[in-house]
Scaffold this motif. Structure first.
Motif, PDB file in Angstrom:
ATOM      1  N   SER A   7      -9.793  43.019 -39.240  1.00 30.19           N
ATOM      2  CA  SER A   7     -10.298  43.149 -37.873  1.00 30.19           C
ATOM      3  C   SER A   7     -11.500  42.223 -37.708  1.00 30.19           C
ATOM      4  O   SER A   7     -12.000  41.651 -38.672  1.00 30.19           O
ATOM      5  CB  SER A   7     -10.722  44.584 -37.615  1.00 30.19           C
ATOM      6  OG  SER A   7     -11.729  44.924 -38.538  1.00 30.19           O
ATOM      7  N   LYS A   8     -11.975  42.125 -36.472  1.00 27.41           N
ATOM      8  CA  LYS A   8     -13.103  41.225 -36.203  1.00 27.41           C
ATOM      9  C   LYS A   8     -14.377  41.725 -36.861  1.00 27.41           C
ATOM     10  O   LYS A   8     -14.573  42.937 -37.013  1.00 27.41           O
ATOM     11  CB  LYS A   8     -13.326  41.139 -34.701  1.00 27.41           C
ATOM     12  CG  LYS A   8     -12.254  40.319 -34.024  1.00 27.41           C
ATOM     13  CD  LYS A   8     -12.717  39.835 -32.664  1.00 27.41           C
ATOM     14  CE  LYS A   8     -11.692  38.858 -32.124  1.00 27.41           C
ATOM     15  NZ  LYS A   8     -12.158  38.076 -31.019  1.00 27.41           N
ATOM     16  N   VAL A   9     -15.245  40.794 -37.219  1.00 29.84           N
ATOM     17  CA  VAL A   9     -16.560  41.164 -37.738  1.00 29.84           C
ATOM     18  C   VAL A   9     -17.451  41.413 -36.528  1.00 29.84           C
ATOM     19  O   VAL A   9     -17.633  40.533 -35.682  1.00 29.84           O
ATOM     20  CB  VAL A   9     -17.144  40.042 -38.621  1.00 29.84           C
ATOM     21  CG1 VAL A   9     -18.546  40.414 -39.097  1.00 29.84           C
ATOM     22  CG2 VAL A   9     -16.227  39.759 -39.801  1.00 29.84           C
ATOM     23  N   ARG A  10     -18.009  42.640 -36.480  1.00 28.23           N
ATOM     24  CA  ARG A  10     -18.829  43.020 -35.321  1.00 28.23           C
ATOM     25  C   ARG A  10     -20.295  42.726 -35.629  1.00 28.23           C
ATOM     26  O   ARG A  10     -20.846  43.246 -36.599  1.00 28.23           O
ATOM     27  CB  ARG A  10     -18.631  44.508 -35.004  1.00 28.23           C
ATOM     28  CG  ARG A  10     -17.208  44.849 -34.581  1.00 28.23           C
ATOM     29  CD  ARG A  10     -16.880  46.304 -34.807  1.00 28.23           C
ATOM     30  NE  ARG A  10     -16.991  46.653 -36.225  1.00 28.23           N
ATOM     31  CZ  ARG A  10     -16.689  47.852 -36.724  1.00 28.23           C
ATOM     32  NH1 ARG A  10     -16.271  48.817 -35.932  1.00 28.23           N
ATOM     33  NH2 ARG A  10     -16.821  48.089 -38.023  1.00 28.23           N
ATOM     34  N   TRP A  11     -20.897  41.899 -34.775  1.00 23.31           N
ATOM     35  CA  TRP A  11     -22.293  41.479 -34.970  1.00 23.31           C
ATOM     36  C   TRP A  11     -23.218  42.178 -33.979  1.00 23.31           C
ATOM     37  O   TRP A  11     -22.839  42.410 -32.820  1.00 23.31           O
ATOM     38  CB  TRP A  11     -22.419  39.975 -34.743  1.00 23.31           C
ATOM     39  CG  TRP A  11     -21.865  39.128 -35.840  1.00 23.31           C
ATOM     40  CD1 TRP A  11     -20.551  38.787 -36.039  1.00 23.31           C
ATOM     41  CD2 TRP A  11     -22.597  38.516 -36.907  1.00 23.31           C
ATOM     42  NE1 TRP A  11     -20.432  37.990 -37.157  1.00 23.31           N
ATOM     43  CE2 TRP A  11     -21.677  37.803 -37.701  1.00 23.31           C
ATOM     44  CE3 TRP A  11     -23.957  38.474 -37.259  1.00 23.31           C
ATOM     45  CZ2 TRP A  11     -22.066  37.069 -38.832  1.00 23.31           C
ATOM     46  CZ3 TRP A  11     -24.344  37.755 -38.375  1.00 23.31           C
ATOM     47  CH2 TRP A  11     -23.402  37.075 -39.149  1.00 23.31           C
ATOM     48  N   ALA A  12     -24.437  42.459 -34.441  1.00 21.87           N
ATOM     49  CA  ALA A  12     -25.524  42.849 -33.537  1.00 21.87           C
ATOM     50  C   ALA A  12     -26.601  41.790 -33.682  1.00 21.87           C
ATOM     51  O   ALA A  12     -26.844  41.283 -34.790  1.00 21.87           O
ATOM     52  CB  ALA A  12     -26.072  44.213 -33.918  1.00 21.87           C
ATOM     53  N   CYS A  24     -25.873  33.369 -30.886  1.00 23.82           N
ATOM     54  CA  CYS A  24     -24.821  34.057 -30.112  1.00 23.82           C
ATOM     55  C   CYS A  24     -23.778  33.069 -29.607  1.00 23.82           C
ATOM     56  O   CYS A  24     -22.578  33.374 -29.603  1.00 23.82           O
ATOM     57  CB  CYS A  24     -25.432  34.766 -28.914  1.00 23.82           C
ATOM     58  SG  CYS A  24     -25.972  36.389 -29.352  1.00 23.82           S
ATOM     59  N   ALA A  25     -24.258  31.905 -29.187  1.00 26.09           N
ATOM     60  CA  ALA A  25     -23.300  30.879 -28.735  1.00 26.09           C
ATOM     61  C   ALA A  25     -22.443  30.431 -29.919  1.00 26.09           C
ATOM     62  O   ALA A  25     -21.213  30.301 -29.794  1.00 26.09           O
ATOM     63  CB  ALA A  25     -24.046  29.702 -28.132  1.00 26.09           C
ATOM     64  N   ALA A  26     -23.079  30.216 -31.062  1.00 27.57           N
ATOM     65  CA  ALA A  26     -22.328  29.763 -32.244  1.00 27.57           C
ATOM     66  C   ALA A  26     -21.291  30.810 -32.661  1.00 27.57           C
ATOM     67  O   ALA A  26     -20.198  30.457 -33.125  1.00 27.57           O
ATOM     68  CB  ALA A  26     -23.284  29.461 -33.396  1.00 27.57           C
ATOM     69  N   LEU A  27     -21.623  32.085 -32.478  1.00 34.29           N
ATOM     70  CA  LEU A  27     -20.658  33.144 -32.837  1.00 34.29           C
ATOM     71  C   LEU A  27     -19.369  33.015 -32.036  1.00 34.29           C
ATOM     72  O   LEU A  27     -18.295  33.426 -32.485  1.00 34.29           O
ATOM     73  CB  LEU A  27     -21.277  34.523 -32.620  1.00 34.29           C
ATOM     74  CG  LEU A  27     -22.134  35.079 -33.753  1.00 34.29           C
ATOM     75  CD1 LEU A  27     -22.774  36.401 -33.345  1.00 34.29           C
ATOM     76  CD2 LEU A  27     -21.324  35.272 -35.032  1.00 34.29           C
ATOM     77  N   LYS A  28     -19.477  32.433 -30.864  1.00 32.04           N
ATOM     78  CA  LYS A  28     -18.274  32.259 -30.039  1.00 32.04           C
ATOM     79  C   LYS A  28     -17.315  31.234 -30.648  1.00 32.04           C
ATOM     80  O   LYS A  28     -16.156  31.139 -30.269  1.00 32.04           O
ATOM     81  CB  LYS A  28     -18.660  31.844 -28.615  1.00 32.04           C
ATOM     82  CG  LYS A  28     -19.379  32.965 -27.859  1.00 32.04           C
ATOM     83  CD  LYS A  28     -19.492  32.656 -26.386  1.00 32.04           C
ATOM     84  CE  LYS A  28     -20.281  33.719 -25.635  1.00 32.04           C
ATOM     85  NZ  LYS A  28     -19.644  35.047 -25.604  1.00 32.04           N
ATOM     86  N   LEU A  29     -17.842  30.448 -31.597  1.00 26.00           N
ATOM     87  CA  LEU A  29     -16.991  29.459 -32.268  1.00 26.00           C
ATOM     88  C   LEU A  29     -16.226  30.065 -33.439  1.00 26.00           C
ATOM     89  O   LEU A  29     -15.270  29.477 -33.942  1.00 26.00           O
ATOM     90  CB  LEU A  29     -17.856  28.310 -32.793  1.00 26.00           C
ATOM     91  CG  LEU A  29     -18.636  27.501 -31.758  1.00 26.00           C
ATOM     92  CD1 LEU A  29     -19.627  26.568 -32.432  1.00 26.00           C
ATOM     93  CD2 LEU A  29     -17.669  26.696 -30.893  1.00 26.00           C
ATOM     94  N   VAL A  30     -16.688  31.217 -33.887  1.00 27.31           N
ATOM     95  CA  VAL A  30     -16.118  31.819 -35.103  1.00 27.31           C
ATOM     96  C   VAL A  30     -14.922  32.685 -34.724  1.00 27.31           C
ATOM     97  O   VAL A  30     -15.046  33.595 -33.897  1.00 27.31           O
ATOM     98  CB  VAL A  30     -17.190  32.657 -35.845  1.00 27.31           C
ATOM     99  CG1 VAL A  30     -16.614  33.292 -37.105  1.00 27.31           C
ATOM    100  CG2 VAL A  30     -18.399  31.804 -36.185  1.00 27.31           C
ATOM    101  N   ASP A  31     -13.810  32.382 -35.357  1.00 31.00           N
ATOM    102  CA  ASP A  31     -12.533  33.047 -35.075  1.00 31.00           C
ATOM    103  C   ASP A  31     -12.576  34.561 -35.034  1.00 31.00           C
ATOM    104  O   ASP A  31     -12.139  35.191 -34.095  1.00 31.00           O
ATOM    105  CB  ASP A  31     -11.561  32.655 -36.197  1.00 31.00           C
ATOM    106  CG  ASP A  31     -10.452  31.810 -35.659  1.00 31.00           C
ATOM    107  OD1 ASP A  31     -10.493  31.525 -34.450  1.00 31.00           O
ATOM    108  OD2 ASP A  31      -9.570  31.434 -36.461  1.00 31.00           O
ATOM    109  N   ASN A  32     -13.101  35.135 -36.115  1.00 31.96           N
ATOM    110  CA  ASN A  32     -12.958  36.585 -36.255  1.00 31.96           C
ATOM    111  C   ASN A  32     -14.274  37.317 -36.014  1.00 31.96           C
ATOM    112  O   ASN A  32     -14.569  38.301 -36.667  1.00 31.96           O
ATOM    113  CB  ASN A  32     -12.436  36.938 -37.655  1.00 31.96           C
ATOM    114  CG  ASN A  32     -13.455  36.582 -38.716  1.00 31.96           C
ATOM    115  OD1 ASN A  32     -14.327  35.751 -38.477  1.00 31.96           O
ATOM    116  ND2 ASN A  32     -13.363  37.222 -39.861  1.00 31.96           N
TER     117      ASN A  32
END
Ligand SMILES: NC(=O)C1=CN([C@@H]2O[C@H](COP(=O)(O)OP(=O)(O)OC[C@H]3O[C@@H](n4cnc5c(N)ncnc54)[C@H](OP(=O)(O)O)[C@@H]3O)[C@@H](O)[C@H]2O)C=CC1
Ligand SMILES: O=C1OC[C@@H](O)[C@H](O)[C@H]1O
Length: 368
Positions: A7-12, A24-32
């Motif tokens: 499943s996706k890795v959930r970040w805070a 946060c913008a860079a996280l949008k580049l990460v697939d999962n």
């Protein structure tokens, strides 16, 4: 709490400042990866940030997020001013959260050791956000050096700096300012990574530092560290290697690094803490140049990701934060408690070097 199931890795995200926005913008580049929560000192700030990045939950204090039992999150990114790292990270760890904390991990060796202890006691993942390590160009440097392409490495030189505004957090003591904290740490991690060894706890044999201090703030504006290490390639343990590191926030610098071997050298072009261009120069037996090749390795994989076209990063090459996020996600999914390529004992060694250097920079006096 870890997502071991595809499943996706959930970040805070803890903080809503410049680097948190870039992360946060860079996280949008990460697939999962997905960002599920954000915390700020004030709720409206967190809410505005959440709206901007499409984040589901906003908290008006860092501790509130840390303690919210109903929040399912795999890893927290801490992008606060340096003086806040220790307390906030420890609170997250004590509440069972996994954490990646921006560099420098803490302000002192004592703080860093406490953070590492709390992480280990609570069996939570912790890593210092040395995103440099995850750039393909940095991996290329590693490969060239470790395969012996440039021969025996005798020294590394680093020069990292920029001109910071007088009122920037990087120059104010109260906000954890000082060039060594802000960017000197990157040069130190080049040295520990390339010259240090786990067997020696990444420690240098000697260290000498000098700095130009801000007379009012008493933070370093321009500093240099020289260190010697045991040469890891010399089984007789007689040879030494040298690191010459320069950093500053009081003027523009080359932002480069150079690794010197007896068969050639590696030039890391600007910007050395988020590199994309690395030149390997090889010598003939007579010492002239026989080969000179530049590797171009992008700050992120071309064409991947969903950042809106009009989004502006605050810092150069920040899309490369996605490599770090991707790797942290893998570690957490695998249930690791630290990242093999950025061990916590190395973070302690880095803090020790920086503390010794700060003491020398602040206290130096030339005798009569
Ligand atoms: N990896 C990288 O390339 C970079 C890393 N960094 C690191 O990130 C961290 C933050 O840097 P940056 O984003 O540039 O800083 P900003 O000034 O843009 O953001 C500061 C952050 O610290 C929080 N904060 C908490 N207390 C205070 C306070 N008393 N005064 C001001 N801010 C406070 C703010 O919180 P809130 O949102 O709650 O208001 C905000 O999230 C530093 O540790 C720095 O070393 C910075 C730049 C690049
Ligand atoms: O980590 C950093 O890298 C880029 C710098 O501009 C910034 O001040 C620093 O925190």
């Amino acid at each position: 709490m870890s997502a071991g199931d595809g499943s996706k890795v959930r970040w805070a995200v803890i903080g809503t400042g410049n680097i948190c926005s870039d992360f946060c913008a860079a996280l949008k580049l990460v697939d999962n990866a997905e960002t599920v929560a954000v915390a700020a000192r004030e709720l409206p700030k967190a809410q505005a940030f959440a709206k901007r990045f499409g984040i589901g939950k906003a908290y008006g204090s860092y501790d509130e997020l840390a303690r919210d039992r109903s929040l399912a999150v795999d890893v927290c990114y801490v992008g606060l001013i340096n003086t806040k790292h220790k307390d906030v990270v420890c609170e997250l760890l004590r509440n069972g959260r996994n954490v990646v904390c921006e560099k420098p991990l803490g302000m002192t060796v004592e703080e860093v050791k406490e953070m590492v202890k709390v992480a280990r006691d609570n069996k939570s993942f912790l890593t210092e956000g040395f995103w440099t390590r995850h750039f393909p160009a940095f991996k290329k440097i590693d490969e060239i050096v470790s395969e012996g392409t440039i021969g025996r490495v005798s020294a590394i030189h680093c020069d990292f700096g920029f001109l910071a505004a007088q009122d920037s957090r990087t120059r104010l003591k109260e906000l954890g300012g000082g060039a060594i904290y802000d960017i000197g740490c990157y040069t130190v991690q080049y040295a520990t990574h390339l010259l240090g060894t786990p067997a020696k706890s990444w420690r240098p044999l000697s260290i000498a530092a000098a700095g130009v201090m801000d007379p009012v703030e008493q933070v370093d504006l321009n500093g240099g560290i020289s260190m010697t290490f045991d040469d890891k390639s010399d089984p007789s343990a007689r040879l030494r290697t040298l690191a010459v590191l320069h950093f500053g926030t009081d003027g523009r610098r080359s932002q480069t690094a150079r690794i010197l071997g007896d068969k050639g050298h590696v030039e890391v072009h600007r910007i050395m803490h988020c590199p994309t261009h690395v030149t390997c120069v090889l010598y003939t037996d007579g010492g002239s140049v026989r080969d000179d090749h530049t590797f171009e390795l992008p700050a992120w994989r071309p064409g991947e990701g969903g950042i809106p076209e009009d989004f502006r990063f605050f810092f150069a090459n920040s899309e490369g934060l996605a490599y770090e996020a991707e790797r942290v996600g893998q570690c957490v999914k695998e249930g690791l408690l630290e990242m093999p390529e950025c061990p916590l004992d190395e973070s302690i060694a880095i803090a020790q070097i920086m503390q010794t250097a700060r003491e020398q920079m602040g206290g130096q006096q030339m005798g009569e």
